[in-house]
Write a protein that holds these residues in place. Structure first.
Motif, PDB file in Angstrom:
ATOM      1  N   ASP A  55       0.816  -1.206   0.000  1.00  0.00           N
ATOM      2  CA  ASP A  55       0.000   0.000   0.000  1.00  0.00           C
ATOM      3  C   ASP A  55       0.854   1.262   0.000  1.00  0.00           C
ATOM      4  O   ASP A  55       1.886   1.341   0.679  1.00  0.00           O
ATOM      5  CB  ASP A  55      -0.911   0.040   1.228  1.00  0.00           C
ATOM      6  CG  ASP A  55      -2.012  -1.008   1.173  1.00  0.00           C
ATOM      7  OD1 ASP A  55      -2.308  -1.497   0.064  1.00  0.00           O
ATOM      8  OD2 ASP A  55      -2.568  -1.345   2.246  1.00  0.00           O
ATOM      9  N   LEU A  83       0.396   5.374   0.864  1.00  0.00           N
ATOM     10  CA  LEU A  83      -0.493   6.248   1.618  1.00  0.00           C
ATOM     11  C   LEU A  83      -0.292   7.695   1.183  1.00  0.00           C
ATOM     12  O   LEU A  83       0.773   8.071   0.669  1.00  0.00           O
ATOM     13  CB  LEU A  83      -0.234   6.117   3.113  1.00  0.00           C
ATOM     14  CG  LEU A  83      -0.236   4.698   3.714  1.00  0.00           C
ATOM     15  CD1 LEU A  83      -0.081   4.774   5.232  1.00  0.00           C
ATOM     16  CD2 LEU A  83      -1.500   3.932   3.335  1.00  0.00           C
ATOM     17  N   ASP A  84      -1.315   8.520   1.422  1.00  0.00           N
ATOM     18  CA  ASP A  84      -1.192   9.937   1.073  1.00  0.00           C
ATOM     19  C   ASP A  84      -0.369  10.705   2.109  1.00  0.00           C
ATOM     20  O   ASP A  84       0.065  11.835   1.865  1.00  0.00           O
ATOM     21  CB  ASP A  84      -2.558  10.587   0.880  1.00  0.00           C
ATOM     22  CG  ASP A  84      -3.427  10.499   2.131  1.00  0.00           C
ATOM     23  OD1 ASP A  84      -2.966   9.962   3.163  1.00  0.00           O
ATOM     24  OD2 ASP A  84      -4.589  10.971   2.069  1.00  0.00           O
ATOM     25  N   SER A  85      -0.123  10.099   3.275  1.00  0.00           N
ATOM     26  CA  SER A  85       0.750  10.676   4.291  1.00  0.00           C
ATOM     27  C   SER A  85       1.268   9.522   5.155  1.00  0.00           C
ATOM     28  O   SER A  85       0.626   8.473   5.240  1.00  0.00           O
ATOM     29  CB  SER A  85       0.017  11.704   5.157  1.00  0.00           C
ATOM     30  OG  SER A  85      -1.060  11.106   5.846  1.00  0.00           O
ATOM     31  N   GLY A 133      -2.082   7.823   7.227  1.00  0.00           N
ATOM     32  CA  GLY A 133      -2.704   8.314   6.004  1.00  0.00           C
ATOM     33  C   GLY A 133      -3.631   7.302   5.351  1.00  0.00           C
ATOM     34  O   GLY A 133      -3.711   6.141   5.748  1.00  0.00           O
ATOM     35  N   SER A 134      -4.319   7.769   4.317  1.00  0.00           N
ATOM     36  CA  SER A 134      -5.238   6.918   3.557  1.00  0.00           C
ATOM     37  C   SER A 134      -4.513   6.271   2.390  1.00  0.00           C
ATOM     38  O   SER A 134      -3.578   6.839   1.814  1.00  0.00           O
ATOM     39  CB  SER A 134      -6.415   7.741   3.026  1.00  0.00           C
ATOM     40  OG  SER A 134      -7.115   8.351   4.086  1.00  0.00           O
ATOM     41  N   VAL A 135      -4.964   5.076   2.018  1.00  0.00           N
ATOM     42  CA  VAL A 135      -4.364   4.352   0.904  1.00  0.00           C
ATOM     43  C   VAL A 135      -4.730   5.033  -0.397  1.00  0.00           C
ATOM     44  O   VAL A 135      -5.902   5.319  -0.662  1.00  0.00           O
ATOM     45  CB  VAL A 135      -4.814   2.887   0.905  1.00  0.00           C
ATOM     46  CG1 VAL A 135      -4.267   2.160  -0.318  1.00  0.00           C
ATOM     47  CG2 VAL A 135      -4.381   2.180   2.186  1.00  0.00           C
ATOM     48  N   GLY A 156      -2.173   2.751  13.134  1.00  0.00           N
ATOM     49  CA  GLY A 156      -1.103   2.428  12.210  1.00  0.00           C
ATOM     50  C   GLY A 156      -0.044   1.506  12.777  1.00  0.00           C
ATOM     51  O   GLY A 156       0.828   1.034  12.040  1.00  0.00           O
ATOM     52  N   ARG A 197       0.411  -1.924  11.123  1.00  0.00           N
ATOM     53  CA  ARG A 197       1.178  -1.972   9.877  1.00  0.00           C
ATOM     54  C   ARG A 197       2.674  -2.162  10.176  1.00  0.00           C
ATOM     55  O   ARG A 197       3.367  -2.909   9.488  1.00  0.00           O
ATOM     56  CB  ARG A 197       0.951  -0.688   9.077  1.00  0.00           C
ATOM     57  CG  ARG A 197       1.548  -0.718   7.673  1.00  0.00           C
ATOM     58  CD  ARG A 197       1.359   0.632   6.990  1.00  0.00           C
ATOM     59  NE  ARG A 197      -0.035   0.988   6.873  1.00  0.00           N
ATOM     60  CZ  ARG A 197      -0.838   0.623   5.896  1.00  0.00           C
ATOM     61  NH1 ARG A 197      -0.357  -0.141   4.916  1.00  0.00           N
ATOM     62  NH2 ARG A 197      -2.102   1.004   5.852  1.00  0.00           N
ATOM     63  N   TRP A 211       9.615   6.028   6.680  1.00  0.00           N
ATOM     64  CA  TRP A 211       8.723   6.194   5.533  1.00  0.00           C
ATOM     65  C   TRP A 211       9.444   6.905   4.406  1.00  0.00           C
ATOM     66  O   TRP A 211      10.283   7.769   4.644  1.00  0.00           O
ATOM     67  CB  TRP A 211       7.479   6.987   5.932  1.00  0.00           C
ATOM     68  CG  TRP A 211       6.576   6.248   6.874  1.00  0.00           C
ATOM     69  CD1 TRP A 211       6.707   6.133   8.223  1.00  0.00           C
ATOM     70  CD2 TRP A 211       5.408   5.517   6.507  1.00  0.00           C
ATOM     71  NE1 TRP A 211       5.680   5.365   8.740  1.00  0.00           N
ATOM     72  CE2 TRP A 211       4.866   4.980   7.711  1.00  0.00           C
ATOM     73  CE3 TRP A 211       4.753   5.248   5.306  1.00  0.00           C
ATOM     74  CZ2 TRP A 211       3.713   4.208   7.728  1.00  0.00           C
ATOM     75  CZ3 TRP A 211       3.596   4.483   5.329  1.00  0.00           C
ATOM     76  CH2 TRP A 211       3.089   3.962   6.524  1.00  0.00           C
ATOM     77  N   GLY A 267       2.999   8.334  -3.551  1.00  0.00           N
ATOM     78  CA  GLY A 267       2.556   8.258  -2.173  1.00  0.00           C
ATOM     79  C   GLY A 267       3.697   7.851  -1.248  1.00  0.00           C
ATOM     80  O   GLY A 267       4.865   7.820  -1.636  1.00  0.00           O
ATOM     81  N   TRP A 268       3.344   7.541   0.002  1.00  0.00           N
ATOM     82  CA  TRP A 268       4.320   7.188   1.031  1.00  0.00           C
ATOM     83  C   TRP A 268       4.292   5.682   1.282  1.00  0.00           C
ATOM     84  O   TRP A 268       3.225   5.070   1.348  1.00  0.00           O
ATOM     85  CB  TRP A 268       4.016   7.919   2.329  1.00  0.00           C
ATOM     86  CG  TRP A 268       4.310   9.386   2.259  1.00  0.00           C
ATOM     87  CD1 TRP A 268       3.487  10.376   1.778  1.00  0.00           C
ATOM     88  CD2 TRP A 268       5.505  10.036   2.681  1.00  0.00           C
ATOM     89  NE1 TRP A 268       4.092  11.600   1.874  1.00  0.00           N
ATOM     90  CE2 TRP A 268       5.343  11.425   2.438  1.00  0.00           C
ATOM     91  CE3 TRP A 268       6.694   9.603   3.250  1.00  0.00           C
ATOM     92  CZ2 TRP A 268       6.323  12.355   2.728  1.00  0.00           C
ATOM     93  CZ3 TRP A 268       7.672  10.530   3.556  1.00  0.00           C
ATOM     94  CH2 TRP A 268       7.491  11.883   3.295  1.00  0.00           C
TER      95      TRP A 268
END
Length: 587
Positions: A506, A508-510, A514-516, A541, A544, A569, A576-577
């Motif tokens: 995945d 993420l936006d942050s 963050g969101s996927v 989180g 993860r 990260w 994304g991240w």
């Protein structure tokens, strides 16, 4: 970079001891106000009557390019010492005493000799050795008061032990500049400024420039020359005929003719440096290497190759740390991976391997970290064909110039690319020499520490300290980053290679919570930025983090709740991240 001042205030007196009695040569030293000076009647020194004769003094002719004469030669007394240490020889295969001491093992025979501390209390302080391991300098604390100590110089070739009184200090050719500048005992990784039988001392003068005293130890101690300068570190040429001194000014001394040459080293004033400086002779090239690295967290470094006429042949400076080879022929420059912050430990770097002869790029290792566990010292194969490094999961290996990797066996010999040493191996009885296939060439039984570089610059011996004392081991981290070796010309420095298992993970936006926004489609990525985030076990989180630890390593299958985890990260392009590394707090 700021240059040194061009003015040099110097003076010289060439002294020859005409006669010696009882204790060998004696050079008279006046009293000292130094609180760290030796006790006037140290228990470790043998008591004897000083029978000194006035030395004849020969001075250089005053004039342009010459060292100015001094009215009276500086004085220093070296006396045979006994009581604090005992010289020990251990045959091949024999057991090394458990008492606190430092020892040397011959690579070819496996025989060991060294100095055992007869009294382990109060604690002695080990300072450093000469590059050929003939001389060892150290101090012995005489009481719980930190500034009451005796200083010693051990000559392994003769088995003699010498002590002296006053504020004279041994000069170093490498080490921690902050400690050297303040006149504190150096670390055990430092190399004494010696050449053959010649040993360099320094006397700090609070009212004037420091005094340097060059002493020849064969057949007994005798002064070769004294000279005056403000200096912090020095290097003697291979034949002992020249010295380079670094301090408020930078200059060369021709010991035979008594002349001085000032030159601009184009580095910051040493008084302002908090870090390590290394001076290395480059055998067979009439040249020497100077390298500087700032301490953590700063990242400023420089390397320069000079001939013994003071002319710079190659060099560079920048935001890197310098790892020179033992022979000065190569340097590895550790630069931060673009987007990586210095505090993002374990910090990912690019090791750029460079030849100091022409400044040419040899190869580079991308996706490494600056952590060598307890393998401090030389990281270079002797022929420049590879370097030791740690991957982001703390695994040691050797990166070869041909683009491949081989397992880490031990620290490379400075003179033979197929010989390695481990001074505190976990699965061996003691310090061990290996060939490139991991076969044991020599081993001795000793519970040794591995916190000091084992190799002499000649490669004929290794050194170690006993007893071991224990340690906590290296850190624990797991990472998706896979190191690689690039050969010039290089591609974008921001490119990282990840494990194939990273594909499909995945994005993420942050970071962290963050969101996927998608999944990773390739294992070759360009990193724009990095961020290190700590999560408690109940933080969003955290699962993860735990999943990545379980996927990359063992030991966490039962769950990793209850202790904080750190995650590294990376912003992968514009996509994304991605979580690329995880380690427990303190790991």
């Amino acid at each position: 970079m700021a240059a040194y001042p061009n003015t040099v205030k110097v003076g010289i007196a060439v002294a020859v001891v005409a006669a010696v009695a009882v204790i060998g040569a004696a050079v008279l030293l006046g009293g000292s106000d130094d609180p760290d000076a030796a006790d006037p009647s140290p228990t470790g020194l043998a008591t004897s009557t000083l029978a000194a004769t006035a030395p004849s003094v020969e001075t250089a002719t005053p004039g342009a390019g010459n060292l100015s004469p001094r009215d009276q030669a500086e004085t220093l007394a070296l006396e045979p010492a006994s009581g604090a240490l005992e010289f020990v020889r251990v045959p091949s295969g024999g057991a090394v005493p458990d008492d606190l001491g430092f020892y040397f093992m011959n690579v070819e025979t496996g025989a060991v000799d060294g100095w055992r501390h007869v009294e382990n209390e109060p604690f002695p302080n080990y300072l450093g050795v000469s590059g050929d391991y003939r001389f060892a300098g150290f101090s012995h604390q005489l009481s719980r008061e930190p500034n009451v100590r005796s200083r010693y110089l051990a000559d392994r070739e003769t088995g003699d032990l010498y002590g002296w009184q006053g504020n004279a200090e041994l000069v170093y050719a490498e080490g921690n500049l902050r400690n050297i500048r303040r006149g504190e005992p150096g670390s055990s990784g430092e190399v004494l400024a010696t050449s053959g039988d010649r040993v360099l001392f320094r006397i700090e003068d609070p009212d004037d420039d420091d005094w340097f005293i060059l002493v020849a130890m064969d057949p007994q101690p005798a002064v070769v020359v004294t000279f005056q300068a403000e200096g912090d570190m020095a290097l003697l040429s291979t034949d002992g005929s020249q010295a380079v001194v670094f301090g408020e000014s930078t200059w060369l001394v021709d010991i035979e003719s008594g002349t001085v040459q000032s030159f601009d080293a184009d580095i910051p004033g040493i008084a302002d440096i908090a870090g390590s400086l290394v001076l290395r002779n480059i055998p067979g090239h009439d040249a020497f290497l100077l390298s500087i690295s700032a301490t953590h967290p700063e990242r400023d470094g420089a390397w320069m190759r000079y001939n013994w006429q003071g002319e710079q042949r190659q060099g560079g400076s920048g935001a890197f740390r310098v790892y020179p080879s033992a022979n000065g022929e190569f340097v590895a420059l550790a630069e931060l991976l673009p987007g990586t912050a210095e505090e993002d430990w374990p910090t990912m770097v690019i090791f750029n391997a460079i030849s100091t002869e022409d400044g040419a790029d040899l190869f580079r290792v991308v996706g490494a970290i600056e952590s060598f566990g307890y393998t401090t010292g030389n990281i270079w194969l002797a022929d420049g064909s590879g370097i030791v490094f740690s991957d982001p999961s703390y695994e040691l290996m050797v990166a070869l110039r041909n683009g491949t990797f081989v397992p880490y066996i031990g620290m490379p010999s400075p003179v033979d690319a197929a010989v390695f040493a481990a001074t505190s191996p976990v699965e061996s009885p003691g310090p061990t020499i290996f060939d490139s296939e991991g076969n044991v060439l020599a081993v001795t039984t000793a519970s040794a520490r591995s916190f000091i570089p084992p190799w002499s610059l000649t490669g004929s011996e290794i050194r170690f300290i006993v007893p071991h004392g224990g340690h906590g081991g290296i850190g624990f981290a797991r990472s998706l980053v896979k190191p690689r070796v690039d050969r010039p010309p290089y591609l974008s420095p921001g490119s990282l290679t990840l494990a194939s298992s990273a594909v499909g993970m995945d994005l993420l936006d942050s970071p962290a919570g963050g969101s996927v926004v998608g999944t990773l489609g390739t294992d070759a990525v360009t990193v724009l930025a990095t961020q290190r985030i700590r999560l408690e076990s109940n933080s969003p989180g955290y699962e993860r983090y735990c999943d990545l630890l379980n996927a990359l390593g063992s030991g966490f299958e039962s769950g990793c709740s209850g202790f904080p985890l750190w995650g590294q990260w990376a912003q992968v392009g514009q996509q994304g991240w991605l979580l690329i590394m995880v380690h427990p707090e303190g790991g």
